[in-house]
Design a protein around this motif. Structure first.
Motif, PDB file in Angstrom:
ATOM      1  N   UNK A 202      -0.804  -1.542 -26.474  1.00 29.32           N
ATOM      2  CA  UNK A 202      -0.515  -0.689 -24.895  1.00 29.32           C
ATOM      3  C   UNK A 202      -0.513  -2.779 -24.686  1.00 29.32           C
ATOM      4  N   UNK A 203       0.638  -2.942 -23.478  1.00 27.91           N
ATOM      5  CA  UNK A 203       0.053  -4.072 -22.482  1.00 27.91           C
ATOM      6  C   UNK A 203      -0.807  -3.831 -22.149  1.00 27.91           C
ATOM      7  N   UNK A 204      -2.047  -5.610 -22.687  1.00 27.52           N
ATOM      8  CA  UNK A 204      -3.085  -5.114 -21.363  1.00 27.52           C
ATOM      9  C   UNK A 204      -3.301  -5.193 -20.378  1.00 27.52           C
ATOM     10  N   UNK A 205      -3.177  -5.433 -19.316  1.00 29.78           N
ATOM     11  CA  UNK A 205      -1.966  -5.158 -17.978  1.00 29.78           C
ATOM     12  C   UNK A 205      -2.482  -4.027 -17.605  1.00 29.78           C
ATOM     13  N   UNK A 206      -1.911  -2.975 -18.543  1.00 25.82           N
ATOM     14  CA  UNK A 206      -2.406  -1.607 -17.584  1.00 25.82           C
ATOM     15  C   UNK A 206      -3.317  -1.013 -18.844  1.00 25.82           C
ATOM     16  N   UNK A 242     -13.050   4.965 -25.163  1.00 25.63           N
ATOM     17  CA  UNK A 242     -11.954   5.903 -24.680  1.00 25.63           C
ATOM     18  C   UNK A 242     -10.656   4.394 -24.103  1.00 25.63           C
ATOM     19  N   UNK A 243      -9.889   4.241 -24.832  1.00 25.95           N
ATOM     20  CA  UNK A 243      -8.941   3.378 -24.783  1.00 25.95           C
ATOM     21  C   UNK A 243      -7.012   4.124 -24.580  1.00 25.95           C
ATOM     22  N   UNK A 244      -6.892   3.880 -23.089  1.00 23.18           N
ATOM     23  CA  UNK A 244      -6.036   4.360 -22.778  1.00 23.18           C
ATOM     24  C   UNK A 244      -5.019   3.611 -21.798  1.00 23.18           C
ATOM     25  N   UNK A 245      -3.772   3.470 -21.579  1.00 19.40           N
ATOM     26  CA  UNK A 245      -2.873   3.550 -20.729  1.00 19.40           C
ATOM     27  C   UNK A 245      -2.713   3.699 -19.600  1.00 19.40           C
ATOM     28  N   UNK A 246      -2.560   2.968 -18.441  1.00 17.22           N
ATOM     29  CA  UNK A 246      -2.907   3.531 -16.923  1.00 17.22           C
ATOM     30  C   UNK A 246      -2.209   4.727 -17.225  1.00 17.22           C
ATOM     31  N   UNK A 247      -2.578   5.853 -16.262  1.00 11.07           N
ATOM     32  CA  UNK A 247      -1.987   7.157 -16.322  1.00 11.07           C
ATOM     33  C   UNK A 247      -1.068   7.275 -14.192  1.00 11.07           C
ATOM     34  N   UNK A 248      -1.112   5.597 -13.989  1.00 13.00           N
ATOM     35  CA  UNK A 248      -1.078   5.992 -12.143  1.00 13.00           C
ATOM     36  C   UNK A 248       0.488   6.304 -12.212  1.00 13.00           C
ATOM     37  N   UNK A 249       0.726   6.387 -11.359  1.00 16.97           N
ATOM     38  CA  UNK A 249       2.294   6.138 -10.825  1.00 16.97           C
ATOM     39  C   UNK A 249       2.770   6.776  -9.564  1.00 16.97           C
ATOM     40  N   UNK A 250       3.274   6.777  -9.122  1.00 19.33           N
ATOM     41  CA  UNK A 250       4.941   7.022  -7.689  1.00 19.33           C
ATOM     42  C   UNK A 250       5.566   7.860  -7.549  1.00 19.33           C
ATOM     43  N   UNK A 251       6.355   8.359  -6.919  1.00 20.95           N
ATOM     44  CA  UNK A 251       7.382   8.501  -6.863  1.00 20.95           C
ATOM     45  C   UNK A 251       8.614   7.852  -5.483  1.00 20.95           C
ATOM     46  N   UNK A 252       9.747   7.890  -6.046  1.00 24.55           N
ATOM     47  CA  UNK A 252      10.739   6.846  -5.568  1.00 24.55           C
ATOM     48  C   UNK A 252      12.191   7.529  -5.149  1.00 24.55           C
ATOM     49  N   UNK A 253      11.885   8.276  -4.291  1.00 22.19           N
ATOM     50  CA  UNK A 253      13.563   9.064  -3.230  1.00 22.19           C
ATOM     51  C   UNK A 253      14.094   8.480  -2.308  1.00 22.19           C
TER      52      UNK A 253
END
Length: 378
Positions: A202-206, A242-253
């Motif tokens: 996955x993208x190294x940045x995330x 353990x190598x994983x993609x960042x799971x953070x998120x936000x909601x736009x409304x």
């Protein structure tokens, strides 16, 4: 028609439009005024805070990840470190005809299978119980030589690993080749082991890298593994990576280009960047003075924001006015956090326009029905 009559009709239409706007027209969410009414000051259950440089400094939270000191301070281990359960082979040469261990007529004793017990020890006749686990074959050789040297002149000892997996770690998650890998000379550090597993997919940045060791856990950003040399820690037997993609998120409304759940595209995202990710504000309906960020804020931060002691974490509604001279700078300096909700209110005239459209549409429909009825009656 007199001017008075015209004014009366305009007033009646305006009243009808306002009535429609107030009671039944669809909208994307609460108005700016309604959100401000939710303030604790107004008897609501949230603290409403206008974003400025001072607020940005208080609300900013360092999102840097890192390994505990016990991980960072661990020295690199050799790839030939002996482990419990390994099987060693010993050859002991003695410079006498009648030695301690050698058979009659021979000057060497061969012990082909000496297993390291669960406590990490081996037993060698006349040398006693010797700690093997955690040592290299060379270190064990020196201990045996010293022990036997007290009983036979100038013994020569050879120690070799006959069987055993040695030190190994597991690598799972977003890598090219998951698996269990031995700690060898090129893979004694985290970067070497990740390279052995083919690197991240996955993208190294995330990408986040988490390491589990003896009940301890530490995580870093993949990019920080190379930008901060101290993160390239030495590995230990049994480590889990353990190598994983960042799971953070936000909601736009609200009045944004999209109304959706948005994953983080990099380690830190400002409010301005978050709005850009969803297409910015809707130019036809958005109210640029009413950009809100809704968050469950930590008690210590909330206390600094409101200047009072608080019993627990608090609901905080941050408001950004993009029409102010510094509004864009404030939005760029405000960091979005995992779970935030960004809500953009509609402009006041939007509901009025919807009322006009609803009223004129309704009148048009009535006029069409009347014309149809007249035609049928004729």
């Amino acid at each position: 028609m007199t001017d008075c009559t015209r004014l009366t009709k305009v007033a009646a239409c305006t009243a009808a439009i306002l009535s429609l706007s107030a009671c039944g027209l669809p909208r994307s969410g609460p108005t700016k005024a309604e959100l401000l009414d939710a303030s604790v000051v107004e008897g609501g259950q949230a603290y409403v805070v206008a974003v400025n440089d001072n607020v940005n400094a208080i609300a900013s939270v360092d999102q840097t990840l890192g390994f505990p000191a016990s991980f960072r301070n661990a020295a690199v281990v050799g790839s030939d470190t002996i482990r419990a359960g390994d099987v060693l082979g010993l050859t002991i040469y003695e410079n006498v005809d009648d030695g301690l261990l050698a058979a009659p007529g021979q000057n060497a004793a061969i012990l082909n299978e000496v297993q390291v017990d669960g406590s990490g020890f081996i037993f060698v006749p006349y040398a006693g119980r010797i700690r093997a686990a955690g040592n290299t074959p060379e270190a064990v050789r020196q201990v045996i030589t010293n022990q036997l040297g007290e009983q036979t002149p100038d013994p020569q000892v050879e120690v070799r690993r006959v069987a055993g997996d040695g030190a190994a770690v597991s690598v799972v998650g977003a890598v090219t080749a998951q698996g269990v890998y031995p700690i060898e000379r090129p893979t004694r550090t985290l970067s070497g082991m990740l390279a052995r597993a083919g690197g991240t997919v996955v993208e190294p940045e995330i990408t986040r890298v988490t390491l589990l060791r003896n009940g301890e856990r530490g995580s870093i950003w993949f990019e920080d593994l190379y930008s901060q040399p101290g993160n390239n820690i030495a590995l230990r037997n049994g480590d889990q990576i353990i190598v994983e993609q960042d799971t953070r998120n936000y909601t736009a409304l609200g009045a944004t280009g999209q109304q959706t759940l948005v994953p983080f595209e990099k380690q830190t995202i400002s409010a301005l960047e978050a709005l850009a990710q969803v297409g910015g504000l809707s130019s036809s309906i958005a109210n640029p003075t009413g950009v809100f960020i809704l968050r469950r804020e930590h008690e210590s931060i909330a206390e600094r924001l409101v200047g009072a002691d608080l019993p627990s974490d608090q609901r905080v509604v941050y408001i950004i006015d993009l029409t102010e001279p510094m509004g864009l700078f404030h939005a760029r300096g405000f960091d979005i956090r995992d779970g935030d909700t960004i809500y953009v209110t509609e402009a006041p005239y939007t509901q009025f326009n919807k009322g006009v459209a609803a009223l004129t549409g309704s009148l048009g429909a009535v006029r069409t029905v009347n014309q149809t009825a007249t035609g049928l009656g004729g």
